[in-house]
Write a protein that holds these residues in place. Structure first.
Motif, PDB file in Angstrom:
ATOM      1  N   GLY A 284      -7.001  -9.922  -1.431  1.00  0.00           N
ATOM      2  CA  GLY A 284      -5.783  -9.275  -2.078  1.00  0.00           C
ATOM      3  C   GLY A 284      -5.719  -7.976  -1.107  1.00  0.00           C
ATOM      4  N   THR A 285      -4.447  -7.329  -1.572  1.00  0.00           N
ATOM      5  CA  THR A 285      -4.078  -6.246  -0.672  1.00  0.00           C
ATOM      6  C   THR A 285      -5.193  -5.013  -1.284  1.00  0.00           C
ATOM      7  N   PRO A 286      -5.843  -4.434  -0.144  1.00  0.00           N
ATOM      8  CA  PRO A 286      -6.842  -3.215  -0.414  1.00  0.00           C
ATOM      9  C   PRO A 286      -6.345  -2.172  -1.078  1.00  0.00           C
ATOM     10  N   ILE A 287      -6.879  -1.579  -1.788  1.00  0.00           N
ATOM     11  CA  ILE A 287      -6.434  -0.307  -2.399  1.00  0.00           C
ATOM     12  C   ILE A 287      -6.538   0.854  -1.170  1.00  0.00           C
ATOM     13  N   PRO A 288      -5.525   1.620  -1.001  1.00  0.00           N
ATOM     14  CA  PRO A 288      -5.868   2.329   0.227  1.00  0.00           C
ATOM     15  C   PRO A 288      -6.421   3.830  -0.251  1.00  0.00           C
ATOM     16  N   VAL A 289      -7.481   3.883  -0.671  1.00  0.00           N
ATOM     17  CA  VAL A 289      -8.225   4.934  -1.233  1.00  0.00           C
ATOM     18  C   VAL A 289      -9.657   5.055  -0.803  1.00  0.00           C
ATOM     19  N   TRP A 290     -10.027   6.406  -0.494  1.00  0.00           N
ATOM     20  CA  TRP A 290     -11.503   6.449  -0.146  1.00  0.00           C
ATOM     21  C   TRP A 290     -12.099   7.477  -1.136  1.00  0.00           C
ATOM     22  N   TYR A 291     -13.377   7.653  -1.482  1.00  0.00           N
ATOM     23  CA  TYR A 291     -14.183   8.841  -2.456  1.00  0.00           C
ATOM     24  C   TYR A 291     -15.003   9.239  -1.542  1.00  0.00           C
ATOM     25  N   CYS A 292     -15.056  10.616  -1.759  1.00  0.00           N
ATOM     26  CA  CYS A 292     -16.127  11.401  -1.120  1.00  0.00           C
ATOM     27  C   CYS A 292     -17.498  11.226  -1.884  1.00  0.00           C
ATOM     28  N   ARG A 293     -18.451  10.792  -1.175  1.00  0.00           N
ATOM     29  CA  ARG A 293     -19.824  10.638  -1.621  1.00  0.00           C
ATOM     30  C   ARG A 293     -20.602  11.795  -2.190  1.00  0.00           C
ATOM     31  N   LYS A 294     -20.068  12.894  -1.735  1.00  0.00           N
ATOM     32  CA  LYS A 294     -20.696  14.031  -2.353  1.00  0.00           C
ATOM     33  C   LYS A 294     -20.183  14.811  -3.579  1.00  0.00           C
ATOM     34  N   CYS A 295     -18.979  14.698  -3.552  1.00  0.00           N
ATOM     35  CA  CYS A 295     -18.243  15.335  -4.559  1.00  0.00           C
ATOM     36  C   CYS A 295     -17.282  14.373  -5.744  1.00  0.00           C
ATOM     37  N   GLY A 296     -17.060  13.053  -4.865  1.00  0.00           N
ATOM     38  CA  GLY A 296     -16.249  12.253  -5.687  1.00  0.00           C
ATOM     39  C   GLY A 296     -14.861  12.551  -5.385  1.00  0.00           C
ATOM     40  N   GLN A 297     -14.484  13.512  -4.593  1.00  0.00           N
ATOM     41  CA  GLN A 297     -13.122  13.743  -4.471  1.00  0.00           C
ATOM     42  C   GLN A 297     -12.213  12.598  -3.976  1.00  0.00           C
ATOM     43  N   THR A 298     -10.880  12.188  -4.197  1.00  0.00           N
ATOM     44  CA  THR A 298     -10.184  10.539  -4.215  1.00  0.00           C
ATOM     45  C   THR A 298      -9.709  11.223  -2.789  1.00  0.00           C
ATOM     46  N   LEU A 299      -9.556  10.466  -2.039  1.00  0.00           N
ATOM     47  CA  LEU A 299      -8.728  10.654  -0.639  1.00  0.00           C
ATOM     48  C   LEU A 299      -7.721   9.211  -0.409  1.00  0.00           C
ATOM     49  N   PRO A 300      -6.576   9.642  -0.807  1.00  0.00           N
ATOM     50  CA  PRO A 300      -5.465   8.676  -0.307  1.00  0.00           C
ATOM     51  C   PRO A 300      -5.368   8.491   0.988  1.00  0.00           C
ATOM     52  N   ALA A 301      -4.908   7.362   1.500  1.00  0.00           N
ATOM     53  CA  ALA A 301      -4.573   7.057   2.980  1.00  0.00           C
ATOM     54  C   ALA A 301      -3.334   7.757   3.153  1.00  0.00           C
ATOM     55  N   GLU A 302      -3.056   8.033   4.652  1.00  0.00           N
ATOM     56  CA  GLU A 302      -1.626   8.637   4.868  1.00  0.00           C
ATOM     57  C   GLU A 302      -0.819   7.395   5.304  1.00  0.00           C
ATOM     58  N   ASP A 303       0.471   7.855   5.105  1.00  0.00           N
ATOM     59  CA  ASP A 303       1.493   6.671   5.463  1.00  0.00           C
ATOM     60  C   ASP A 303       1.341   6.138   6.832  1.00  0.00           C
ATOM     61  N   ASP A 304       0.914   6.892   7.880  1.00  0.00           N
ATOM     62  CA  ASP A 304       0.610   6.244   9.224  1.00  0.00           C
ATOM     63  C   ASP A 304      -0.795   5.779   9.458  1.00  0.00           C
ATOM     64  N   TRP A 305      -1.478   5.483   8.169  1.00  0.00           N
ATOM     65  CA  TRP A 305      -2.848   4.746   8.385  1.00  0.00           C
ATOM     66  C   TRP A 305      -2.399   3.209   8.097  1.00  0.00           C
ATOM     67  N   LEU A 306      -1.512   3.200   7.485  1.00  0.00           N
ATOM     68  CA  LEU A 306      -1.155   1.837   6.842  1.00  0.00           C
ATOM     69  C   LEU A 306      -0.700   0.734   7.814  1.00  0.00           C
ATOM     70  N   PRO A 307      -1.269  -0.624   7.829  1.00  0.00           N
ATOM     71  CA  PRO A 307      -2.007  -1.188   6.781  1.00  0.00           C
ATOM     72  C   PRO A 307      -3.445  -0.661   6.876  1.00  0.00           C
ATOM     73  N   VAL A 308      -4.303  -0.511   6.056  1.00  0.00           N
ATOM     74  CA  VAL A 308      -5.699  -0.104   6.212  1.00  0.00           C
ATOM     75  C   VAL A 308      -6.440  -1.003   5.189  1.00  0.00           C
TER      76      VAL A 308
ATOM     77  N   GLN B  22       0.767  -1.029   0.043  1.00  0.00           N
ATOM     78  CA  GLN B  22      -0.166  -0.162   0.001  1.00  0.00           C
ATOM     79  C   GLN B  22       0.976   1.300  -0.046  1.00  0.00           C
ATOM     80  N   LEU B  23       2.067   1.092   0.828  1.00  0.00           N
ATOM     81  CA  LEU B  23       2.952   2.322   0.834  1.00  0.00           C
ATOM     82  C   LEU B  23       3.567   2.792  -0.630  1.00  0.00           C
ATOM     83  N   SER B  24       3.763   1.330  -1.493  1.00  0.00           N
ATOM     84  CA  SER B  24       4.249   1.785  -2.701  1.00  0.00           C
ATOM     85  C   SER B  24       3.268   2.171  -3.677  1.00  0.00           C
ATOM     86  N   PHE B  25       2.007   1.829  -3.277  1.00  0.00           N
ATOM     87  CA  PHE B  25       1.013   2.391  -4.315  1.00  0.00           C
ATOM     88  C   PHE B  25       0.608   4.094  -4.003  1.00  0.00           C
ATOM     89  N   LEU B  26       0.844   4.402  -2.798  1.00  0.00           N
ATOM     90  CA  LEU B  26       0.887   5.719  -2.326  1.00  0.00           C
ATOM     91  C   LEU B  26       1.852   6.553  -3.153  1.00  0.00           C
TER      92      LEU B  26
END
Length: 838
Positions: A424-448, A173-177
């Motif tokens: 599999g390894t989860p993709i460390p990303v969320w999306y805002c339901r209202k506007c669709g903005q992508t929110l990647p995880a921070e390093d210190d949230w991992l693994p998530v 996940q860190l390499s993904f970010l």
């Protein structure tokens, strides 16, 4: 002569007593190998010492296999190559880093779980399905690890890792970010290879192309200028037809280009285009452009900005875009559409054809092309860089790099890295339901795991909403295993060690995964670190069964490693792997080759028993005695062998290394020297004979060197005999902690080799004569007459006493002569005549 299994009679006057033997009479590999493997583990012989900064490091990026629970001969060949290098480098003084991991995630594990428990992934919760997969994986790892250990691989098991463990997939996940931050990743909707059975996107490397039988059907499309006949093998794609195309040089259809045609059954108007990719000789020369029948359709749709009709869903059923055919499986739709076309008088001729189709590498279901939102890595833009670094890396054999280069240049699409699976390894990303903005995880949230965990941030940076949804996909399993070089080297927490271990010194793998593992490793590490992750790629070929076909269960030529070990022992199997063929080429698995390896071990064991029995009063710390001719002959050949073996290992020529030491041991040491030395070792006068001490010296040092040369190939027997050889002088030290032998140039003596060969050839001829007459080797010869050229006669005369003792001859007459053609014999030749009176 006595068989290998028997204790030989020594000379004419002495005999080896069983009490003198320091080894059991038979080589029992099953007992010996298991015992030594426990000793190696207890003694921590193979552990990498990260605190030792004085020794040079040698890092091996071992491929993490899928935990299938089976370790077959193809696996054995792969890991034997890795281990030969690891053991050799360790003996050369390197601090060897030899980890082992397990590539747990991905389709193979999920498909196996579904079949084992007769479920589909959606039948249970995500947590329950992951639990099932993890349990199966753990069981299969245990089976494969046991097989690896029984093969004697010198893996440092303290470095073992599993990609399904949070501490590892957190690094994925860190390499993904990191790649996302650097602009190498993007999410978008694009046509991708799709497996309807596994219900996921798959990369091009996961598509296997096979020949399949089908039917080419003529379909009539109406136009303003009359009907056009379109030949297709996929009539089920008629509802997704968005254009027709012809070749611009095909004069038959020049008048149609630019006009419109009507798609039968769906009554859609579509353009008629011209494109040079159309094969005018195939079918009628008119093709359908559908979304998407194949990769060419993808190119045309993009090139001409054609609409996309999403005909298929994730399970391979036709969608509502297909109208009345919605909900049908592909085969059902094909039959229904052909039937309706026939009723509408839109079907013409048909004929059987054979064509190549893509299938899922894991379940072998035909692959479709779907346009879906996916995550991609921009690998296509990296092609020139990948090719450049591929050429900078050493490849063994050299031609294997062409497979990498051709693959990189052949790719049409970026690497799709998302998968619609669960384990599999989860993709460390969320999306805002209202506007669709992508929110990647921070390093210190991992693994998530965004599928079940919320982001720690308070609100969306764009609209301020606090309502997020996690990405439901996981990463391609190659995203896990394509960072192994960096992870092994200590990234990101041990920067000093990373400098020592990265890039990996060796990247060993089979020819079949160059286009996946080697390619993905190269792409990912170039993007992350700006340089190739490995210095040398060692490629092994595939294993073929005795019938010449690739080894596979369905062919009935499949052999499990444990079966071969049980029958002949690990060191015999390892000899097959080393000597079976040239590095990088396919090799056959033949039981006879493994059996030959077992016979060699028996020969070595029995020779060692005799040698060790003669060394009870020998002290290797004393100065070297004066050596006899045959001593110098053997030691000269031995030191040449050291050079040959060293060069072979340095160049990964395992076959040459193995055959050289086997031939020397079997023929020069056992058949020639040991037979000739028996009278010196065991005759009555040997107690005070300096010649005996010379023979002891020769045998001790020869056995010591031979065992060290064999240690990378046959680690069990080499270690067992080495410990016994040095038992009176060292504290049970393993050969695998010892040094690789260095050739003693002072002992390489061409004259002694030439003269010694004269004696050896004469003695061999005497043994042949006795054997032909069905006489015991102890049978005395009353008179032996040897006629040979002058220089050779002089050499033989100096060894008259030795010949009499060795061959049991009462009288030896040596006659000097010229060759029968009257010419002087060259020094490299030996022409002699021998007669014996019994």
């Amino acid at each position: 002569m006595k068989s290998d299994e028997e204790v030989s009679t020594i000379g004419a006057k002495g005999r080896v007593r069983q009490d003198d033997m320091r080894l059991p009479p038979r080589y029992e590999q099953s007992v010996l190998e298991a015992s030594l493997e426990k000793d190696w583990e207890k003694e921590h012989i193979y552990e990498y010492d990260r605190n030792n900064l004085s020794r040079p490091t040698y890092s091996i990026d071992t491929p993490p296999p899928y935990p299938s629970g089976e370790f077959h001969m193809g696996n054995a060949l792969n890991w034997c190559y890795f281990d030969f290098v690891a053991r050799y480098k360790r003996m050369r003084g390197y601090n060897v880093h030899f980890p082992q991991g397990w590539d747990c995630h991905g389709l193979p594990t999920e498909v196996r779980a579904e079949r084992t428990f007769n479920i589909r992934k959606r039948d249970v919760s995500i947590e329950k399905f992951r639990e099932i997969c993890a349990k199966l994986t753990t069981e299969y790892i245990a089976k494969m690890k046991a097989a690896m250990q029984s093969m004697g691989y010198s893996i440092d098991w303290s470095l073992e890792y599993r990609t399904m463990d949070p501490e590892y997939y957190g690094l994925t996940q860190l390499s993904f970010l990191r790649l996302l931050q650097r602009g190498f990743l993007y999410k978008g909707e694009h046509p991708v290879n799709w497996c309807p059975r596994c219900e996921t996107a798959i990369a091009e490397a996961e598509v296997e192309y096979v020949q399949s039988e089908g039917t080419l059907i003529d379909i009539h499309f109406s136009t303003e200028k009359g009907n056009l006949i379109v030949a297709t093998s996929r009539p089920e794609f008629v509802p997704a037809c968005v254009a027709l195309a012809v070749n611009p040089i095909d004069s038959r259809y020049s008048g149609y280009v630019g006009s419109a045609a009507t798609v039968p059954l769906v009554d859609r108007k579509i353009p008629i285009l011209k494109d040079e990719l159309v094969d005018a000789s195939f079918g009628s020369g008119v093709v359908m452009i559908c979304t998407f029948g194949d990769k060419t359709d993808v190119r045309w749709q993009h090139k001409y900005e054609l609409p996309v009709v999403k005909l298929l869903d994730a399970q391979g059923r036709l969608t509502k875009e297909a109208g009345k055919y919605a909900g049908l499986q592909i085969q059902e739709a094909r039959e229904a559409i052909v039937d309706d076309l026939r009723k509408a008088s839109r079907i013409g001729d048909s004929k059987a054809i054979s064509r190549e189709i893509g299938t899922c590498w894991r379940c072998h279901t035909p692959v479709e092309i779907l346009s879906t939102p996916q995550w991609f890595m921009k690998t296509k833009d990296m092609t020139d860089e990948i090719v450049d670094w591929t050429n900078r890396v050493a490849w063994v054999p050299d031609f294997s790099k062409n497979r990498m280069i051709e693959w990189a240049r052949s790719l049409d699409w970026d690497w799709v890295i998302s998968r619609q699976r669960l384990f599999g390894t989860p993709i460390p990303v969320w999306y805002c339901r209202k506007c669709g903005q992508t929110l990647p995880a921070e390093d210190d949230w991992l693994p998530v795991d965004p599928r079940s965990q919320h982001p720690r941030t308070a609100s969306c940076s764009r609209c301020g909403s606090v309502d997020f949804v996690g990405d439901q996909d996981v990463m391609d399993t190659w995203m896990d295993s394509s960072i192994t070089c960096a992870v092994h080297a200590g990234w990101p927490d041990r920067p000093d060690e990373f400098q020592r271990l990265f890039p990996a010194d060796l990247q060993p793998n089979g020819l079949d995964i160059i286009r996946t593992w080697d390619y993905y490793l190269m792409a990912r590490h170039l993007a992350l670190f700006g340089k190739a992750p490995y210095k040398t790629v060692l490629v092994n070929g595939m294993v073929r069964g005795a019938d010449g076909r690739m080894m596979h269960k369905s062919y009935g030529n499949y052999v499990e490693v444990t079966e071969a070990i049980t029958k002949y022992g690990a060191d015999s199997v390892r000899q097959w792997a080393a000597a079976g063929g040239s590095t990088g080429y396919d090799i056959p698995y033949r039981w006879a080759d493994v059996e030959y390896g077992r016979k060699f071990l028996t020969k070595l064991w029995n020779a060692a028993r005799l040698i060790l029995s003669s060394l009870r009063d020998y002290d290797p710390t004393l100065p070297a005695p004066k050596l006899d001719l045959l001593d110098r002959w053997l030691l000269s050949k031995l030191n040449r062998l050291v050079g040959t073996s060293t060069d072979a290992f340095e160049n990964f020529q395992f076959s040459l290394a193995t055959e050289s030491v086997r031939n020397f041991t079997w023929h020069d040491l056992c058949d020639q020297y040991l037979e000739a030395a028996k009278y010196r070792l065991y005759a009555d006068r040997a107690q005070i004979d300096e010649s005996r001490r010379a023979s002891q010296y020769t045998l001790f040092h020869t056995l010591d060197v031979v065992l060290r040369l064999l240690a990378p190939i046959c680690p069990h027997i080499a270690d067992a005999l080495y410990r016994e050889l040095w038992s009176d002088h060292r504290k049970n030290e393993s050969i695998h902690l010892g040094a690789w032998p260095q050739p003693n140039i002072d002992l390489i003596d061409e004259i002694s080799e030439r003269n010694g060969s004269i004696i050896v050839r004469v003695l061999s001829e005497i043994r042949r004569i006795k054997s032909e007459k069905r006489l015991s080797m102890k049978t005395p010869i009353k008179k032996l007459k040897i006629e040979l050229e002058e220089d050779a006669a002089t050499v033989l005369a100096s060894q008259r006493d030795a010949i009499q003792q060795i061959a049991v001859v009462e009288q030896v007459e040596i006659v000097s002569s010229r060759r029968r053609d009257g010419k002087e014999l060259p020094q490299t030749d030996l022409d002699f005549r021998l007669s014996a009176e019994f």
